[in-house]
Design an enzyme around this catalytic site. Structure first.
Site, PDB file in Angstrom:
ATOM      1  N   ASP A 161       0.809  -1.227   0.000  1.00  0.00           N
ATOM      2  CA  ASP A 161       0.000   0.000   0.000  1.00  0.00           C
ATOM      3  C   ASP A 161       0.839   1.272   0.000  1.00  0.00           C
ATOM      4  O   ASP A 161       0.317   2.348  -0.261  1.00  0.00           O
ATOM      5  CB  ASP A 161      -0.908   0.043   1.243  1.00  0.00           C
ATOM      6  CG  ASP A 161      -1.958  -1.047   1.237  1.00  0.00           C
ATOM      7  OD1 ASP A 161      -2.273  -1.539   0.140  1.00  0.00           O
ATOM      8  OD2 ASP A 161      -2.443  -1.410   2.319  1.00  0.00           O
ATOM      9  N   ARG A 287     -18.467  -1.707 -16.774  1.00  0.00           N
ATOM     10  CA  ARG A 287     -18.104  -2.953 -16.097  1.00  0.00           C
ATOM     11  C   ARG A 287     -17.278  -2.632 -14.846  1.00  0.00           C
ATOM     12  O   ARG A 287     -16.606  -1.614 -14.770  1.00  0.00           O
ATOM     13  CB  ARG A 287     -17.254  -3.847 -17.006  1.00  0.00           C
ATOM     14  CG  ARG A 287     -17.927  -4.214 -18.332  1.00  0.00           C
ATOM     15  CD  ARG A 287     -18.972  -5.309 -18.132  1.00  0.00           C
ATOM     16  NE  ARG A 287     -19.422  -5.853 -19.395  1.00  0.00           N
ATOM     17  CZ  ARG A 287     -20.384  -5.357 -20.140  1.00  0.00           C
ATOM     18  NH1 ARG A 287     -20.990  -4.242 -19.754  1.00  0.00           N
ATOM     19  NH2 ARG A 287     -20.750  -5.942 -21.267  1.00  0.00           N
ATOM     20  N   ASN A 536      21.094   5.783 -18.108  1.00  0.00           N
ATOM     21  CA  ASN A 536      21.169   6.626 -16.908  1.00  0.00           C
ATOM     22  C   ASN A 536      22.552   7.278 -16.790  1.00  0.00           C
ATOM     23  O   ASN A 536      23.187   7.235 -15.734  1.00  0.00           O
ATOM     24  CB  ASN A 536      20.865   5.804 -15.648  1.00  0.00           C
ATOM     25  CG  ASN A 536      20.582   6.686 -14.444  1.00  0.00           C
ATOM     26  OD1 ASN A 536      20.153   7.830 -14.584  1.00  0.00           O
ATOM     27  ND2 ASN A 536      20.824   6.176 -13.254  1.00  0.00           N
TER      28      ASN A 536
END
Length: 776
Positions: A161, A287, A536
């Site tokens: 989370d 949906r 990078n």
């Protein structure tokens, strides 16, 4: 009897995973175990979380170096996790304390969520009281507890989370976001085909990070998050936004709902309620898709493997640095920097978010999240819909902003372009795409029926957020190929500012424009460079858009190769990576897959190095004794050596193996440029692009003389340590650029090479014979 304490500062370090599983937890366990052993300590796995701590016995056992082989590529947690009610009560914690003393464990590293880490801190605070009680109960003697008077605990946040304050990312959150984006990308295709609307529910009871980032990453039409509910008339607001998008020609609708979403009165906003609104009010074929535990499963992405490894290493260092007075730390990441933060402060701030939401103080809830969270929400709000009159600038501040891609394609270029165009339109600017780089501008600007200089509308770029490559075309050509024509085109099309997206060629292009300013007034405009390259290697930043997509592609490729090597058991693969003359990709991929050795241009390759590594392979394979996951990988950057090529190294290993093991080489090539951009490259591209256009806006109305006098008027945006900064090109060119090798002079990731070697067990040069490579 508990074992005697280890000498000096050496510790017996327990490692456990607790709470919900998260991709990357296994990487953290591997790093803790191997770093502990490398530091002369002992590592103990505590199986099944706090349940293992309470039960003890076989659930607490010493872990050796080979026990964590292959952990990096595995999902979930291989040492298990379980909810444990017993540990919530003091008698359970008393048992846990006894089990730790009997095992001789005097430090604990816990990977879990805020509940697990709070329990750990409580355990530490009660520790001396628990020991006293064990002595009073005659379960242990004073002599037995004497070496264990102090317990040090270090926290690692494992949570999909990303709900812990004080850190930008938790272990597992980007892997979970990747699952969500992949699912939405698939749904997007069918929604477009049928002109449907989809309501997608994602995890996040108290934290909307997954929902918000999924919205940014997929270009969702509307997002519901717990921290910032929509307005009181959210039904009309949402339907209005979606109706306008449909009127502009958009064929599909995506709404993302966090499972903890609610309105301003804390009434739950359910996917069903949203679906009914879209179906009944807007008459859309709608949906619902609930992604559920798909978001939690599977192996970790490259970033989570790197993050868990670096945080696991730092956790061991924190244990060894700790004193009895040291507050319990939690290992966090701010932008690109691994840092230690006070655990309980982070937990308190995390709980304060939930309390602020309960009190309907949503502004405080947003402030308690990290600054990056609010920044991403603002970026989403300004790029998801362009008809926001309150954000429009006065007409005299409007600019014609050219957008150009320079160099090789990189994942996230299109996401950055889409965000820049949307933000320009929101603010009243005119975004102008300069197709196919500087050669395209000079040669094809006035082609018929359509030239390479094109004003862009929102609908032109709306579907670009998940597209790889470069939709406006990119080219390695530089302005110096025809500076007069480039300047003439800038004047003809009234370019007021320039937004360049690309790698080292783009950096060089900005340098050329800067140096040509005295001769060509057309170049006396503000210019912002957003580094985007898989290598990078752009000076002025530690992160380039596209590098994460490359790493994910390379790690997936290496996982497949390693599986083949493991199936054959006694086989090593030498894999060639891209990256120009920067070893960043090879090093971070090596960290993420557990490579035995990494060869980079910065370090080079010599015969003594190869002798040491071949001898290490001999010893390593001799110790295998039929264990699983026995395949080994060596990564070699394409420019690490002109003599020792990938094939030559593989052949040398094969020759020296004398039939005891095999060697192969593999070259993934342009597979490393990736297809669909990774979620990290998408969200960072959006955030940095919005910052770049905001930066360019600051020069509106300034004269060409003022531009010439201001070194910041040509700048590169970058992430450096814990900050996002703009660096003036003239200074970055002079002080930070290695022009010969096309890379920064000071590459921040170089220190990670030592960690790769340590965790692979690669012998140090000083510990080996110079001639034959055998350990002394």
């Amino acid at each position: 009897m508990p074992p005697p304490p280890l000498p000096g500062k050496k510790r017996r370090i327990g490692v456990m995973t607790s709470g919900g599983d998260a991709p990357g937890m296994n990487g953290a366990v591997r790093a803790v175990v191997r770093m502990s052993i490398a530091k002369g300590c002992e590592a103990y796995g505590i199986y099944e979380g706090y349940e293992g701590l309470v039960q003890g016995g076989k659930l607490i056992r010493q872990m050796k170096w080979e026990d964590v082989r292959g952990y990096l590529s595995e999902g979930g947690t291989l040492i298990g996790t379980a909810r444990c009610k017993a540990f919530m009560e003091r008698p359970g914690r008393l048992k846990a304390a006894r089990n730790m003393v009997m095992a001789g464990i005097d430090a604990l590293i816990i990977c879990g969520g805020d509940g697990s880490l709070t329990g750990a801190d409580t355990f530490r605070k009660e520790w001396q009281g628990l020991l006293k009680e064990l002595v009073d109960n005659k379960e242990l003697t004073s002599d037995q507890i004497a070496p264990f008077r102090h317990l040090n605990i270090v926290g690692l946040v494992g949570s999909i989370d990303n709900d812990m304050s004080s850190t930008d990312a938790t272990i597992g959150c980007y892997s979970s976001l990747g699952r969500i984006c992949e699912a939405v990308d698939y749904i997007d295709a069918t929604a477009f085909s049928h002109q449907r609307a989809f309501v997608i529910e994602v995890m996040g009871r108290h934290c909307g990070w997954l929902a918000l980032m999924a919205g940014v990453s997929t270009g969702a039409d509307f997002v519901f998050i717990p921290e910032k509910p929509p307005s009181e008339n959210w039904e009309e607001e949402m339907c209005g936004v979606i109706s306008r998008h449909r009127e502009m020609g958009k064929r599909k609708t995506i709404v993302i709902v966090a499972e903890g979403a609610h309105d301003l009165s804390l009434n739950k906003v359910t996917p069903t309620k949203v679906k009914d609104l879209l179906s009944n009010k807007l008459h859309l074929d709608t949906r619902i898709t609930t992604l559920g535990h798909v978001q939690r499963g599977g192996g970790a992405c490259a970033y989570d493997r790197m993050l868990s490894t670096l945080q696991g290493v730092e956790a061991v260092e924190a244990v060894l640095d700790a004193t009895p007075e040291t507050p319990t730390p939690v290992i966090c990441v701010i932008e690109n920097k691994i840092v230690r933060q006070p655990l309980m402060k982070a937990v308190e701030d995390t709980h304060a978010v939930a309390k602020a939401i309960e009190a309907k103080d949503f502004n405080r809830a947003m402030k308690l999240r990290d600054a990056e969270f609010a920044e991403y929400r603002n970026a989403y709000m300004t790029t998801t819909a362009t008809d926001q009159p309150e954000m429009r600038l006065p007409a005299d501040q409007h600019m014609r902003i050219g957008i150009i891609h320079v160099g090789a394609p990189a994942g996230g270029m299109n996401s950055a372009t889409r965000a820049a165009v949307a933000y320009c339109l929101t603010r009243g600017h005119t975004p102008i795409a300069l197709h196919n780089g500087f050669p395209g501008l000079c040669r094809h600007h006035d082609d018929k029926p359509i030239g390479s200089v094109r004003e862009m509308s929102w609908l032109d770029v709306e579907g670009w957020v998940s597209k790889g490559g470069s939709e406006i075309g990119t080219n390695r050509g530089l302005p110096s190929e025809d500076l007069p024509k480039t300047a003439w085109c800038f004047e003809k099309y009234k370019i007021d500012a320039l937004f360049i997206i690309g790698g080292f060629e783009a950096f060089t292009a900005v340098s050329e424009l800067r140096k040509a300013r005295p001769e060509y007034p057309a170049f006396r405009i503000p210019v912002a460079l957003l580094p985007a390259t898989i290598s990078n290697n752009v000076p002025g930043t530690e992160y380039s858009v596209g590098s994460d997509t490359c790493l994910n592609a390379l790690v997936s490729y290496c996982d497949a190769i390693k599986q083949s090597a493991s199936a054959s058991r006694r086989r090593v693969f030498v894999v060639e990576t891209q990256g120009g003359k920067s070893g960043y990709i090879a090093t971070i991929a090596g960290l993420s897959i557990g490579a035995l050795a990494v060869y980079t241009p910065e370090e080079g390759i010599n015969i003594r190095m190869l002798a040491r590594d071949i001898e290490h392979l001999r010893v390593s394979f001799a110790k295998d004794q039929g264990q699983s996951r026995a395949g080994k990988l060596i990564l070699r950057n394409e420019h690490a050596s002109s003599t020792y090529t990938t094939e030559v190294i593989a052949n040398m290993i094969r020759e020296e193996a004398k039939g005891r093991f095999e060697s192969r080489f593999a070259i993934p090539g342009h597979v490393q440029q990736g297809g669909t951009p990774s979620p990290m490259d998408r969200v960072r591209a959006v955030r940095l692009a919005v910052k770049c256009i905001t930066f360019l806006e600051g020069f509106a109305g300034k004269s060409k003389e003022e531009m010439m006098a201001d070194p910041m008027s040509m700048s590169v945006i970058g992430i450096k340590g814990a900050s996002v900064v703009f660096g003036p090109m003239e200074k970055v060119e002079r002080e930070e650029t290695d022009w010969k090798d096309r890379r920064p002079k000071d590459e921040s990731w170089l220190q990670l090479k030592t960690i790769v070697d340590t965790l692979s067990g690669r012998p140090k040069p000083e510990d080996c014979c110079e001639t034959c490579g055998i350990s002394k």
